[in-house]
Every structure is written in C-alpha cells, then in structure tokens.
Motif scaffolding. Sequence first.
Motif, PDB file in Angstrom:
ATOM      1  N   GLU A  96      41.897  44.685  32.676  1.00 49.84           N
ATOM      2  CA  GLU A  96      41.641  43.250  32.547  1.00 49.84           C
ATOM      3  C   GLU A  96      42.982  42.536  32.575  1.00 49.84           C
ATOM      4  O   GLU A  96      43.921  42.940  31.892  1.00 49.84           O
ATOM      5  N   LEU A  97      43.077  41.504  33.404  1.00 52.73           N
ATOM      6  CA  LEU A  97      44.348  40.814  33.611  1.00 52.73           C
ATOM      7  C   LEU A  97      44.180  39.315  33.430  1.00 52.73           C
ATOM      8  O   LEU A  97      43.106  38.764  33.671  1.00 52.73           O
ATOM      9  N   GLU A  98      45.289  38.663  33.061  1.00 51.54           N
ATOM     10  CA  GLU A  98      45.326  37.205  33.115  1.00 51.54           C
ATOM     11  C   GLU A  98      45.320  36.815  34.584  1.00 51.54           C
ATOM     12  O   GLU A  98      45.918  37.510  35.414  1.00 51.54           O
ATOM     13  N   LYS A  99      44.662  35.716  34.932  1.00 51.79           N
ATOM     14  CA  LYS A  99      44.552  35.314  36.333  1.00 51.79           C
ATOM     15  C   LYS A  99      45.916  35.198  37.024  1.00 51.79           C
ATOM     16  O   LYS A  99      46.071  35.665  38.157  1.00 51.79           O
ATOM     17  N   PRO A 100      46.962  34.632  36.382  1.00 48.27           N
ATOM     18  CA  PRO A 100      48.264  34.547  37.076  1.00 48.27           C
ATOM     19  C   PRO A 100      48.914  35.898  37.383  1.00 48.27           C
ATOM     20  O   PRO A 100      49.788  35.994  38.234  1.00 48.27           O
ATOM     21  N   ASP A 101      48.489  36.969  36.688  1.00 50.21           N
ATOM     22  CA  ASP A 101      49.073  38.297  36.892  1.00 50.21           C
ATOM     23  C   ASP A 101      48.354  39.106  37.976  1.00 50.21           C
ATOM     24  O   ASP A 101      48.807  40.188  38.348  1.00 50.21           O
ATOM     25  N   LEU A 102      47.247  38.586  38.489  1.00 47.88           N
ATOM     26  CA  LEU A 102      46.395  39.349  39.396  1.00 47.88           C
ATOM     27  C   LEU A 102      47.097  39.739  40.694  1.00 47.88           C
ATOM     28  O   LEU A 102      47.115  40.901  41.073  1.00 47.88           O
ATOM     29  N   ILE A 103      47.699  38.788  41.370  1.00 46.46           N
ATOM     30  CA  ILE A 103      48.299  39.064  42.677  1.00 46.46           C
ATOM     31  C   ILE A 103      49.440  40.080  42.559  1.00 46.46           C
ATOM     32  O   ILE A 103      49.547  41.000  43.367  1.00 46.46           O
ATOM     33  N   GLY A 104      50.276  39.947  41.547  1.00 41.54           N
ATOM     34  CA  GLY A 104      51.360  40.908  41.336  1.00 41.54           C
ATOM     35  C   GLY A 104      50.831  42.315  41.103  1.00 41.54           C
ATOM     36  O   GLY A 104      51.357  43.292  41.652  1.00 41.54           O
ATOM     37  N   ALA A 105      49.764  42.426  40.298  1.00 39.98           N
ATOM     38  CA  ALA A 105      49.183  43.738  40.014  1.00 39.98           C
ATOM     39  C   ALA A 105      48.581  44.351  41.278  1.00 39.98           C
ATOM     40  O   ALA A 105      48.726  45.555  41.530  1.00 39.98           O
ATOM     41  N   ILE A 106      47.932  43.540  42.097  1.00 40.36           N
ATOM     42  CA  ILE A 106      47.344  44.041  43.347  1.00 40.36           C
ATOM     43  C   ILE A 106      48.437  44.515  44.293  1.00 40.36           C
ATOM     44  O   ILE A 106      48.340  45.582  44.890  1.00 40.36           O
ATOM     45  N   LYS A 107      49.499  43.721  44.415  1.00 41.65           N
ATOM     46  CA  LYS A 107      50.593  44.108  45.317  1.00 41.65           C
ATOM     47  C   LYS A 107      51.238  45.416  44.866  1.00 41.65           C
ATOM     48  O   LYS A 107      51.612  46.244  45.703  1.00 41.65           O
ATOM     49  N   GLU A 108      51.370  45.619  43.563  1.00 38.13           N
ATOM     50  CA  GLU A 108      51.920  46.887  43.060  1.00 38.13           C
ATOM     51  C   GLU A 108      51.038  48.063  43.458  1.00 38.13           C
ATOM     52  O   GLU A 108      51.522  49.087  43.925  1.00 38.13           O
ATOM     53  N   LYS A 109      49.739  47.918  43.265  1.00 38.66           N
ATOM     54  CA  LYS A 109      48.818  49.000  43.611  1.00 38.66           C
ATOM     55  C   LYS A 109      48.815  49.272  45.117  1.00 38.66           C
ATOM     56  O   LYS A 109      48.827  50.418  45.545  1.00 38.66           O
ATOM     57  N   LEU A 110      48.817  48.219  45.924  1.00 36.73           N
ATOM     58  CA  LEU A 110      48.791  48.394  47.378  1.00 36.73           C
ATOM     59  C   LEU A 110      50.070  49.053  47.886  1.00 36.73           C
ATOM     60  O   LEU A 110      50.032  49.829  48.843  1.00 36.73           O
ATOM     61  N   ALA A 111      51.201  48.776  47.248  1.00 37.14           N
ATOM     62  CA  ALA A 111      52.464  49.387  47.671  1.00 37.14           C
ATOM     63  C   ALA A 111      52.417  50.904  47.502  1.00 37.14           C
ATOM     64  O   ALA A 111      52.967  51.643  48.309  1.00 37.14           O
ATOM     65  N   VAL A 112      51.730  51.363  46.469  1.00 41.37           N
ATOM     66  CA  VAL A 112      51.603  52.798  46.219  1.00 41.37           C
ATOM     67  C   VAL A 112      50.589  53.426  47.163  1.00 41.37           C
ATOM     68  O   VAL A 112      50.770  54.543  47.641  1.00 41.37           O
ATOM     69  N   MET A 113      49.519  52.693  47.468  1.00 41.55           N
ATOM     70  CA  MET A 113      48.442  53.229  48.312  1.00 41.55           C
ATOM     71  C   MET A 113      48.850  53.355  49.772  1.00 41.55           C
ATOM     72  O   MET A 113      48.438  54.272  50.456  1.00 41.55           O
ATOM     73  N   GLY A 114      49.610  52.423  50.287  1.00 35.77           N
ATOM     74  CA  GLY A 114      49.978  52.445  51.699  1.00 35.77           C
ATOM     75  C   GLY A 114      48.799  52.043  52.574  1.00 35.77           C
ATOM     76  O   GLY A 114      47.729  51.690  52.094  1.00 35.77           O
ATOM     77  N   ASP A 115      48.994  52.104  53.885  1.00 37.03           N
ATOM     78  CA  ASP A 115      47.955  51.738  54.847  1.00 37.03           C
ATOM     79  C   ASP A 115      47.113  52.966  55.140  1.00 37.03           C
ATOM     80  O   ASP A 115      47.607  53.945  55.662  1.00 37.03           O
ATOM     81  N   ARG A 116      45.858  52.908  54.791  1.00 38.23           N
ATOM     82  CA  ARG A 116      44.993  54.067  54.951  1.00 38.23           C
ATOM     83  C   ARG A 116      43.873  53.753  55.926  1.00 38.23           C
ATOM     84  O   ARG A 116      43.170  52.779  55.767  1.00 38.23           O
ATOM     85  N   ARG A 117      43.711  54.573  56.920  1.00 42.46           N
ATOM     86  CA  ARG A 117      42.586  54.448  57.861  1.00 42.46           C
ATOM     87  C   ARG A 117      41.446  55.353  57.437  1.00 42.46           C
ATOM     88  O   ARG A 117      40.317  55.159  57.819  1.00 42.46           O
ATOM     89  N   ILE A 118      41.765  56.403  56.674  1.00 38.14           N
ATOM     90  CA  ILE A 118      40.739  57.350  56.238  1.00 38.14           C
ATOM     91  C   ILE A 118      40.742  57.389  54.721  1.00 38.14           C
ATOM     92  O   ILE A 118      41.790  57.457  54.088  1.00 38.14           O
ATOM     93  N   VAL A 119      39.563  57.329  54.130  1.00 42.27           N
ATOM     94  CA  VAL A 119      39.410  57.417  52.696  1.00 42.27           C
ATOM     95  C   VAL A 119      38.677  58.732  52.416  1.00 42.27           C
ATOM     96  O   VAL A 119      37.638  58.998  53.013  1.00 42.27           O
ATOM     97  N   PHE A 120      39.223  59.537  51.538  1.00 39.53           N
ATOM     98  CA  PHE A 120      38.638  60.840  51.251  1.00 39.53           C
ATOM     99  C   PHE A 120      37.823  60.790  49.975  1.00 39.53           C
ATOM    100  O   PHE A 120      38.182  60.108  49.028  1.00 39.53           O
ATOM    101  N   ALA A 121      36.738  61.520  49.979  1.00 39.66           N
ATOM    102  CA  ALA A 121      35.877  61.596  48.812  1.00 39.66           C
ATOM    103  C   ALA A 121      36.595  62.343  47.697  1.00 39.66           C
ATOM    104  O   ALA A 121      37.520  63.113  47.936  1.00 39.66           O
TER     105      ALA A 121
END
Length: 195
Positions: free
Chosen positions: A166-191
């Motif tokens: 659960e995040l404060e609304k102003p912290d949302l975009i920063g938290a998403i960008k952090e997670k996306l930086a770790v995930m990278g660009d994925r074309r395939i998602v594995f179960a």
Amino acid sequence: GPFSFDLSLARGLDYYTGVIYEAVFKGGTVGSIAAGGRYDHLVGMFSNKEVPAVGVSIGIERVFAIIEAQMKEKTKENKGTIRETETEVLIASIGNGMQPMRMAIAADMWRAGIKCEFGFKPNPKIADQLGYALKSGIPLMVLFGEEEISNGKLKLKDLDAETEVELEKPDLIGAIKEKLAVMGDRRIVFAKSST
C-alpha cells in the motif's frame, strides 16, 4: 559449413543472368527466408538503360514465422504465455464510479512514460480485471476502492512476485519505475514453478 553449393537451385530463369542464392534457416520448415542473384538486363526492361545489378529480397513473414515458432516452443517448455501487449501496469478498481480516478492515474503514468491501461467498464469485477492482467502477462496492477481513496492510498500488486504493498499516491510512480527497472522488457511470461 554455413554455405553450400547447389547446382539444382533455380530462380527466375527469365531475368537472372549469373549467380543466384538463397538463405535458409537451419531447422526451419518455411523454406528459404531470403533469395536473390545477378540480373544484367532487368533494370533495362523498365528504363531503356542497361544497369547490371545484384539484388536480394527477404521474406519477412517467414522470418516472423520462425521467431513466433521459437517463442511458442520456449513458452510451451516453460509453461508460459507470450505477451500480446506491452502494457506494464493495469489500473484496476473496486466499486462503481471509479473510472475517472482510473483515467487520472493512467494520465499521470503516461506522462511518466509508463505503459499502462485501464478497463472501460464503469463497474468492472475485480476477478475479471485480475484475470485479464494474468492472461495478458501484465506484471503490475494498481488497485483501489473507496477505502483507499479516502485514505489517499493505492495498492500496487506485483503479479509475478505475488506481493502487494500500500502506497501514498505521490509515491506510486516511483515505486512502479523501480519495479519495472528490475523486471526489464519481457515478451514471454513464465508460469510459477510448482517447487
């Protein structure tokens, strides 16, 4: 080796005047993926000027067919799914009349360069929204209802890690960008593995 000499190869006998060639993908079932050769008189047929030339054409549909087959095989081996969308975040809500808030959050994310989407229904079911995100391989989900709005908070679900914060609304975009930086660009998602 990577090259072979084949005297039985025949292409466009009416205009090729010299060497001809084909490129094939080893292990593929689509035939040649590129071909060409020498043609001394072909340009002159259209311009009344003799221009000796060598050319090649690539069968892009065949190349894509090979790539798609490889991706499907990899996903089948790993019990995954091929992502059909580049969406990184699904903005979901619980309760009626939340569409303006979903739209406002999406606008903020788009301005920040985050690829997100939201449903068009005024009162979507949470099971439908979650099911869509999982089927499409969307890795993150922003979730809120009346309670979160009244508290000025939003929930961020990581569908891969099966976590929620659960995040404060102003912290949302920063938290998403952090997670996306770790995930990278994925074309395939594995179960998830059952171990």
